[in-house]
Design a protein around this motif. Structure first.
Motif, PDB file in Angstrom:
ATOM      1  N   VAL A 108      70.882 -10.061  65.315  1.00  0.00           N
ATOM      2  CA  VAL A 108      69.790  -8.865  65.749  1.00  0.00           C
ATOM      3  C   VAL A 108      69.652  -7.873  64.403  1.00  0.00           C
ATOM      4  O   VAL A 108      70.216  -7.698  63.761  1.00  0.00           O
ATOM      5  CB  VAL A 108      70.141  -8.711  66.600  1.00  0.00           C
ATOM      6  CG1 VAL A 108      68.970  -7.278  67.261  1.00  0.00           C
ATOM      7  CG2 VAL A 108      69.725  -9.079  68.369  1.00  0.00           C
TER       8      VAL A 108
ATOM      9  N   THR B  18      59.961 -12.373  66.473  1.00  0.00           N
ATOM     10  CA  THR B  18      59.753 -11.682  67.619  1.00  0.00           C
ATOM     11  C   THR B  18      59.308 -10.589  67.123  1.00  0.00           C
ATOM     12  O   THR B  18      60.146  -9.701  65.864  1.00  0.00           O
ATOM     13  CB  THR B  18      61.573 -11.295  67.812  1.00  0.00           C
ATOM     14  OG1 THR B  18      61.923 -12.290  68.375  1.00  0.00           O
ATOM     15  CG2 THR B  18      61.626 -10.324  69.035  1.00  0.00           C
TER      16      THR B  18
ATOM     17  N   THR C 245      65.089  -8.700  68.204  1.00  0.00           N
ATOM     18  CA  THR C 245      66.159  -8.614  70.097  1.00  0.00           C
ATOM     19  C   THR C 245      67.200  -9.580  70.107  1.00  0.00           C
ATOM     20  O   THR C 245      67.290  -9.605  71.676  1.00  0.00           O
ATOM     21  CB  THR C 245      65.776  -7.380  70.755  1.00  0.00           C
ATOM     22  OG1 THR C 245      63.749  -7.615  70.757  1.00  0.00           O
ATOM     23  CG2 THR C 245      65.545  -6.409  70.206  1.00  0.00           C
ATOM     24  N   ARG C 246      65.965 -10.591  70.734  1.00  0.00           N
ATOM     25  CA  ARG C 246      65.885 -12.067  71.095  1.00  0.00           C
ATOM     26  C   ARG C 246      66.265 -13.339  70.628  1.00  0.00           C
ATOM     27  O   ARG C 246      65.592 -13.878  69.791  1.00  0.00           O
ATOM     28  CB  ARG C 246      64.626 -12.604  72.704  1.00  0.00           C
ATOM     29  CG  ARG C 246      64.891 -13.978  73.467  1.00  0.00           C
ATOM     30  CD  ARG C 246      63.582 -14.582  73.483  1.00  0.00           C
ATOM     31  NE  ARG C 246      63.759 -15.420  74.709  1.00  0.00           N
ATOM     32  CZ  ARG C 246      64.416 -15.780  75.575  1.00  0.00           C
ATOM     33  NH1 ARG C 246      65.163 -14.687  76.643  1.00  0.00           N
ATOM     34  NH2 ARG C 246      65.352 -16.989  76.722  1.00  0.00           N
TER      35      ARG C 246
ATOM     36  N   VAL D  93      64.080 -21.236  76.673  1.00  0.00           N
ATOM     37  CA  VAL D  93      64.750 -21.090  74.862  1.00  0.00           C
ATOM     38  C   VAL D  93      63.866 -21.799  74.122  1.00  0.00           C
ATOM     39  O   VAL D  93      63.948 -23.266  74.323  1.00  0.00           O
ATOM     40  CB  VAL D  93      66.053 -21.121  74.917  1.00  0.00           C
ATOM     41  CG1 VAL D  93      66.800 -20.977  73.559  1.00  0.00           C
ATOM     42  CG2 VAL D  93      67.136 -20.310  76.333  1.00  0.00           C
TER      43      VAL D  93
ATOM     44  N   THR E  98      68.854  -6.367  73.757  1.00  0.00           N
ATOM     45  CA  THR E  98      69.247  -7.370  73.118  1.00  0.00           C
ATOM     46  C   THR E  98      69.689  -8.860  74.053  1.00  0.00           C
ATOM     47  O   THR E  98      70.362  -8.449  75.572  1.00  0.00           O
ATOM     48  CB  THR E  98      70.649  -7.035  72.282  1.00  0.00           C
ATOM     49  OG1 THR E  98      71.374  -7.060  72.966  1.00  0.00           O
ATOM     50  CG2 THR E  98      69.960  -6.079  71.175  1.00  0.00           C
ATOM     51  N   SER E  99      69.556 -10.081  73.432  1.00  0.00           N
ATOM     52  CA  SER E  99      69.864 -11.353  73.848  1.00  0.00           C
ATOM     53  C   SER E  99      70.033 -12.289  73.170  1.00  0.00           C
ATOM     54  O   SER E  99      69.796 -12.450  72.136  1.00  0.00           O
ATOM     55  CB  SER E  99      68.908 -11.739  75.398  1.00  0.00           C
ATOM     56  OG  SER E  99      67.463 -11.969  74.957  1.00  0.00           O
ATOM     57  N   SER E 100      71.086 -13.121  73.180  1.00  0.00           N
ATOM     58  CA  SER E 100      71.993 -14.458  72.961  1.00  0.00           C
ATOM     59  C   SER E 100      71.835 -15.303  73.430  1.00  0.00           C
ATOM     60  O   SER E 100      72.323 -15.685  73.874  1.00  0.00           O
ATOM     61  CB  SER E 100      72.978 -14.357  71.348  1.00  0.00           C
ATOM     62  OG  SER E 100      72.845 -14.777  70.617  1.00  0.00           O
ATOM     63  N   VAL E 101      70.980 -16.146  73.523  1.00  0.00           N
ATOM     64  CA  VAL E 101      70.879 -17.075  74.183  1.00  0.00           C
ATOM     65  C   VAL E 101      71.141 -18.807  73.769  1.00  0.00           C
ATOM     66  O   VAL E 101      70.728 -19.267  72.535  1.00  0.00           O
ATOM     67  CB  VAL E 101      68.984 -17.771  74.938  1.00  0.00           C
ATOM     68  CG1 VAL E 101      68.453 -16.073  75.246  1.00  0.00           C
ATOM     69  CG2 VAL E 101      67.725 -18.325  73.611  1.00  0.00           C
TER      70      VAL E 101
ATOM     71  N   GLU F 161      73.705 -11.330  76.579  1.00  0.00           N
ATOM     72  CA  GLU F 161      72.531 -10.515  77.424  1.00  0.00           C
ATOM     73  C   GLU F 161      72.968  -8.727  77.767  1.00  0.00           C
ATOM     74  O   GLU F 161      73.311  -9.292  78.528  1.00  0.00           O
ATOM     75  CB  GLU F 161      71.735 -10.700  78.606  1.00  0.00           C
ATOM     76  CG  GLU F 161      70.081 -10.391  79.041  1.00  0.00           C
ATOM     77  CD  GLU F 161      69.420 -11.340  79.994  1.00  0.00           C
ATOM     78  OE1 GLU F 161      68.550 -10.247  80.482  1.00  0.00           O
ATOM     79  OE2 GLU F 161      69.998 -11.807  79.801  1.00  0.00           O
TER      80      GLU F 161
END
Length: 573
Positions: free
Chosen positions: A278, A251, A268-269, A242, A352-355, A329
């Motif tokens: 996103v 991205t 998307t990340r 990350v 899609t992901s949010s880390v 995720e």
């Protein structure tokens, strides 16, 4: 009499002490047992002292007596009846709440408690959630029941086959020079946009594999101005994946062509809690493209859920966002629901992901359930109302609670709604005011003598559930929390950092996590000074939050006079 499943209050201790059950605690337990026998309505399973010497204690509550009947499946826009009975023997108000639009329909029961209300299905395919509430009336307690209705649009009709070629009449003086077009032998095949043939199953990561380092034998050293010393039990074997400073523009754009809808996805990340989103743009093609509803959906454990909605321009273009305000995720898609003149249109599925903005420490398996006899969680498809009591709290307590609530919301996607402060306390002793019934979660700071939640000795806080209802989710049987508590002892002097740590830890219990044996986790049972959630914390919290999907409450028994079993909380070591 009904046997009630045990669970769900957990304690935290200061280092250095382990005490057996005191005479006072025995008297409290005996008083509760006597009260349960006299009331003869609910019986709590008695608990045994654990290896930490803490005696379990039960809290008796009145069981709900509300039954509801509604159709399982309807079409978009349908009006349908919701009927039921409140078994109280008097006329009382009843409300039906659409949890998507927050629209409320009201009526009164008959003398026998029966009621009938009308609800309207939403305009799109979804699992629509409703709650029937019988508010507090005279001396009757408020009761509520949630249920779901599957809104499913019928499949589009097959288009009629093309007409056969018309007959040509040939005269002797005119012969056609062209061969008539041969009629097609089969009608074109229309493949409607469907849903995946199977839903993903969230499988808990299992019991922690780490070895407990034992209970510390010395008092914790809390240094407000210094960094806490943490001795991790495991060292990450790879570089962090990350990058907190990344932006959505780093991205590349991903395109997704679907049936009647083209879309482009940027970022998307993203990094959770940093304001990133996103970004989705696209075009609905075909007929009737102007003013079409466009829905952005993510796939959670129980199916597709709407996360954003917009409308197309006159040329069919649109833009929308998935906000990264929690850690997720999940596959995502864009859909234009069917209209009277146009079929359903959908994009392809995009990951899609949010880390997290930090590198979570420790093994992902280092988490446990709050109870060994069942899973407890809140329904993430509804809000959690809460009240706070800071009358006896140390300076900075309100800020610590706000910070801890933000941390738990970031990790789970749960939504907390503040109802205001209260003069009451969770699990109050005799003569001490209780928290108002409208709050599902009660947060307070109090000394040991004001609450039946044992805060004596080395205990600095307690958190968990005091009541719940049996239901099911995508994984299986579950207990939906309907009443939770968080209480912090006022007979110690924590730094602000320690106050945030213990509040965050107790909130972990209040959403369903138990203790971890890994020292890198916030859910480790002693204060070590954590900066952020560990990898085990986040794995467990993911099963308790929005990604775990909605909860469906079990239907009440069909025989007269029976009520759904109400689960009564108890303290655990």
């Amino acid at each position: 009499m009904k046997l009630l499943a045990p669970v769900a209050l957990t304690t935290e201790r200061r280092r250095g002490t382990s005490r057996g059950p005191s005479t006072t605690r025995h008297r409290r337990l005996l008083a509760l047992v006597a009260a349960a026998v006299v009331a003869a309505t609910l019986t709590a399973i008695p608990s045994h002292a654990g290896d930490t010497g803490i005696t379990a204690r039960a809290v008796s509550v009145r069981a709900a007596k509300l039954s509801v009947s509604a159709p399982r499946k309807v079409e978009p826009g349908d009006r349908f009846k919701v009927t039921g009975r409140v078994r109280t023997g008097v006329r009382r108000p009843v409300k039906l709440i659409d949890r998507r639009t927050r629209k409320v329909a009201s009526t009164r029961t008959s003398n026998k408690g029966a009621f009938r209300l009308t609800a309207t299905a939403g305009p799109v395919d979804e699992l629509q959630r409703f709650t029937v509430v019988a508010p507090k009336y005279r001396r009757l307690k408020a009761v509520k029941k949630s249920f779901s209705v599957d809104v499913v649009a019928p499949l589009p009709e097959q288009p009629p086959p093309p007409p056969a070629p018309s007959t040509t009449v040939i005269t002797p003086t005119e012969v056609p020079t062209a061969v008539p077009t041969e009629a097609p032998t089969t009608a074109p095949t229309v493949t409607p946009t469907g849903t995946p043939t199977s839903e993903p199953t969230i499988t808990p990561t299992g019991e922690p594999t780490v070895t407990s380092t034992g209970t510390p034998t010395s008092e914790p050293t809390i240094t407000p101005t210094g960094e806490p010393t943490v001795t991790p039990t495991a060292t990450p074997t790879s570089e962090p994946t990350v990058t907190p400073t990344q932006t959505p523009t780093e991205t590349p754009t991903e395109t997704s062509a679907g049936d009647g809808l083209d879309s482009a996805w940027t970022g998307t990340r993203i990094v959770a809690g940093t304001g990133q989103s996103v970004q989705i743009t696209g075009t609905v093609t075909g007929t009737d493209v102007a003013g079409r509803d466009v829905v952005v959906e993510q796939l959670y454990a129980d199916g597709w859920h709407e996360v954003a909605r917009t409308t197309t321009s006159t040329t069919g273009t649109f833009s929308s966002l998935i906000v990264g305000d929690w850690i997720f995720e999940a596959p995502a898609r864009v859909r234009a629901p069917a209209t009277a003149s146009a079929p359903n249109a959908s994009s392809g599925v995009v990951a899609t992901s949010s880390v997290p903005a930090w590198t979570p420490l420790g093994p992902p398996a280092a988490w446990t359930e709050i109870s060994s006899t069942g899973r407890w969680r809140w329904d993430p498809c509804d809000t959690i109302t809460y009240r706070t009591n800071f009358d006896l709290a140390p300076a900075g307590a309100r800020e610590a609670v706000d910070e801890a609530l933000a941390d738990i919301a970031l990790a789970t996607g749960l939504r907390f709604v503040y109802l205001g402060d209260t003069d009451g306390f969770p699990l109050p002793e005799a003569g001490v005011p209780a928290v108002e019934a409208d709050a599902e979660l009660a947060i307070a700071f109090a000394p040991d003598h004001m609450t039946t939640a044992d805060l004596s000795g080395a205990v600095v806080g307690r958190g968990g559930f005091s009541q719940g209802e049996r239901g099911s989710d995508a994984v299986g049987p579950v207990i939906e929390g309907t009443s939770g508590i968080l209480i912090v002892d006022t007979e110690w002097s924590p730094s602000h950092e320690a106050l945030v740590d213990v509040t965050r830890h107790e909130l972990g219990h209040a959403v369903g996590l138990g203790h971890s044996s890994d020292t890198d986790q916030v859910m480790y049972p002693s204060l070590l000074g954590w900066d952020d959630w560990g990898a085990g914390d986040l794995s467990g919290l993911a099963t308790k939050g929005r990604a775990g999907g909605c909860i469906t409450i079990d239907a009440p028994p069909p025989y007269p006079g029976a009520a759904r079993t109400t689960v009564v909380g108890r303290t655990l070591p």
